[in-house]
Design a protein around this motif. Structure first.
Motif: not given
Length: 208
Positions: A43-51, A66-75
């Motif tokens: 969820t957005l919780q997971h995305l926010g924790e990753c970022l 590139e790492v940041a965009l990969a995190l945005w798109f990974h799920d």
């Protein structure tokens, strides 16, 4: 992560890739995807924790945008009944990057980073190691957050009978615990490795 912080991260990532502008509609669409009803952990919780982890550790990246965009798109694509979520997410990322006029080599690297989140091989390269450490940071969370994570994962797969779901989940956690090292980057290893192993062992025991 607060909405403005998400937007700032998104804009900075595209700027780092040399895009003329960040696609705000795509940012909104990705956040909508992470808020889909079938999701409980991804969820957005997971995305926010990753970022948030990325913002702390981004100096380790060779190509932070590139790492940041990969995190945005990974799920970005998450169908609990499918087995190609990472591939579909990686294709979406590659297409979006190419559409923004960013060179193809960057699009291919982001595609590869998203595919690395299948966790079916040891990551190679600084950016992949950082990305995977961030994606697995939840394993080394404090016990309350880790337990919430486990409940969230089980909720996503509640349609699977308990007698099937628990052994499968236990096997997944055991594979992480069996690794020589869960985390590859020195600082995240120092911060999270011991706690991750304790969390994993406790969860595995609870499902025995």
């Amino acid at each position: 992560m607060a909405p403005q912080a998400l937007r700032d991260n998104w804009n900075a990532a595209w700027h780092a890739l040399g895009a003329a502008r960040a696609d705000e509609a795509l940012c909104v669409e990705l956040q909508r995807r992470y808020d889909e009803p079938q999701r409980h952990y991804h969820t957005l919780q997971h995305l926010g924790e990753c970022l948030a982890w990325f913002e702390h550790e981004k100096e380790l990246a060779e190509r932070p945008g590139e790492v940041a965009l990969a995190l945005w798109f990974h799920d970005a694509v998450y169908d609990v009944h499918a087995h190609d979520n990472e591939a579909r997410s990686a294709e979406w990322a590659r297409g979006a990057i190419l559409s923004a006029g960013v060179p193809a080599d960057a699009a291919e690297r982001v595609h590869a980073l998203v595919m690395a989140t299948r966790h079916d091989a040891v990551p190679e390269g600084r950016d992949a190691k950082l990305l995977i450490d961030i994606d697995l940071s939840i394993l080394g969370a404090d016990s309350a957050r880790f337990d919430e994570y486990e409940r969230q994962v089980h909720a996503e797969y509640a349609f699977v009978p308990t007698e099937v779901r628990l052994p499968r989940r236990r096997a997944i956690l055991q594979r992480f615990l069996a690794r020589e090292a869960i985390y590859a980057t020195p600082r995240m290893h120092a911060l999270l490795e011991a706690r991750a192993r304790a969390n994993l062992a406790r969860s595995i025991a609870a499902m025995a």
